[in-house]
Design an enzyme around this catalytic site. Structure first.
Site, PDB file in Angstrom:
ATOM      1  CD  GLU A 112      -7.724  -3.982  -1.456  1.00 49.57           C
ATOM      2  OE1 GLU A 112      -8.435  -4.931  -1.068  1.00 49.57           O
ATOM      3  OE2 GLU A 112      -7.920  -2.798  -1.101  1.00 49.57           O
ATOM      4  CG  HIS A 172      -5.572  -0.224  -1.808  1.00 47.71           C
ATOM      5  ND1 HIS A 172      -5.753  -1.258  -0.921  1.00 47.71           N
ATOM      6  CD2 HIS A 172      -4.660   0.598  -1.233  1.00 47.71           C
ATOM      7  CE1 HIS A 172      -4.994  -1.048   0.150  1.00 47.71           C
ATOM      8  NE2 HIS A 172      -4.318   0.062  -0.025  1.00 47.71           N
ATOM      9  CB  SER A 212      -0.960  -0.048   1.185  1.00 49.43           C
ATOM     10  OG  SER A 212      -1.982   0.904   1.050  1.00 49.43           O
TER      11      SER A 212
END
Lengths: 270, 270
Positions: A196, A169, A128
């Site tokens: 993800e 994401h 992330s």
């Protein structure tokens, strides 16, 4: 030989038997002999993230896992931090806010030590925000609205992986337009949208896809036309003829040639 | 000459002075002389939708706006319905569930009448579900998850616009992976992702973009490789070398040649 980068699109599975991305990190860093460092600077709950990853890495066979708490530039310039990194075979950056990583670490002794250790063969992983910061230019934020200069904000990243812009994401948060906005403005950068529980493992100028989702590669280098209003004027951007590739696990991509490659298991057949 | 199609990505503005998409529909259908029919079959609240569009079209200068309530196949095969369409210069389909449109209207007398009136030059407009149903194959549902055959469900649409697959609310609902899933499976179809408050106006084999957002065109016709697991096996799809175009208002695209065209206002300069 420079070390590998493991760039994870967020929300990677920690479940035993379904944690191939984290398992690959531990194996690359030496398995039972690994000396891992977890840096949760991006997170607002660093203690929780440190605990979570230490447990996952222990379960996967790594005995030595050190949380390196860096909350200030003083921490990031301290001897404790750099000595922890001297022995590291793998460093893992958790998610959170990528701007926390650059503001605390950027230009610090830890920054230099990470680059030095990577050049010596260490594995560097991030998920992330910890993935976004790896490129030379990183996406700071933006919206899923129109493809326009107003839809994305970029800034210099930590420069572990040049020539790309990473968004994470990617499918789950619908970030096509924000990545397209950045790529239309900066077509010399290659856009990598990582879903993800999906990652790229970068080894030299080739990456391989791991995990459950796909990596969307957007290449506007050969685009026939890009019309971008000035940042002040704003308004939608036109982009004609970008290349798009969708790559699931096992697929490889050459970053220099900007071309997908046959899957690893097919190499011997040809 | 066959009539034009106005395909709207949903959530088009109804605000006075900012309603260029609806205004274009009224103008194309004859302005003050227009004879408009609103079909809210897709919606669960047809009365509200009919009222909303009647008000908008009246404000934009159309005097005759007829809500045509079609709630059953009996309605759709009735003389009342077909006689309402005989005089229509423009028909507008509201949003809702596209499957409601096909199950109530598909193969009915209204279906035939709409095709006949379109061939005679009527304007046909639809937003959201009313847009999705226009193509020969329509997207019924799906997820933003992985690019895979499990991520999208398709079925035959109302066939007003062959050769394309339309997805709407494209940026706002992050639908890249669902459109990519369909296009990777059916690369002979051209993927059109239409943002909210954005539309394409189709005239013959050329469309022009209207509105605030962009239209994302995905063309896998020349893709170098597509690897799609069987529907039963499932799993991510690989797609190498699709073309992607981002088109804001004023941009035109030739559906036969699958190529963007210079903007209308530039024609005279060349």
């Amino acid at each position: 030989m420079p070390g590998k980068l493991l760039v994870i699109g967020g929300a990677e599975s920690h479940d035993a038997g379904d944690d191939e991305i984290l398992e690959r990190f531990v194996l690359l860093a030496g398995g039972a002999d690994a000396n891992l460092v977890v840096i949760a600077t991006a997170s607002e709950s660093p203690a929780e993230r440190e605990k979570e990853y230490a447990e996952a890495f222990h379960r996967l066979g790594a005995e030595r896992v050190t949380p390196l708490r860096l909350e200030s530039r003083e921490d990031a310039n301290g001897d404790l931090a750099t000595s922890a990194l001297e022995r590291a075979t793998g460093v893992f950056f958790t998610g959170g806010d990528q701007l926390r990583i650059t503001t605390v670490l950027g230009g610090s002794k830890v920054d230099s030590a990470l680059h030095a250790r990577l050049a010596e063969g260490m594995v560097l992983a991030g998920t992330s925000a910890g993935a976004a910061m790896m490129s030379s230019t990183m996406i700071l934020g933006g919206s899923v609205a129109t493809v326009s200069s107003a839809s994305v904000r970029t800034g210099p990243g930590m420069e572990f992986l040049p020539g790309v812009l990473i968004d994470m994401h990617f499918a789950e948060r619908g970030r096509l337009n924000r990545l397209l906005s950045a790529i239309a403005m900066f077509p010399h950068e290659l856009g990598l949208g990582i879903d993800e529980n999906t990652a790229i493992l970068v080894d030299g100028d080739v990456f391989e896809v791991l995990g459950r989702g796909t990596v969307t590669v957007i290449d506007a280098g050969q685009a026939r036309d890009i019309s971008c209003p000035s940042v002040d004027a704003g308004g939608p951007i036109a982009l004609w003829g970008a290349q798009l590739h969708v790559l699931p696990a096992g697929h490889r991509f050459n970053l220099t040639e900007r071309m997908p490659m046959r899957r690893a298991e097919e190499d011997h057949a040809h």
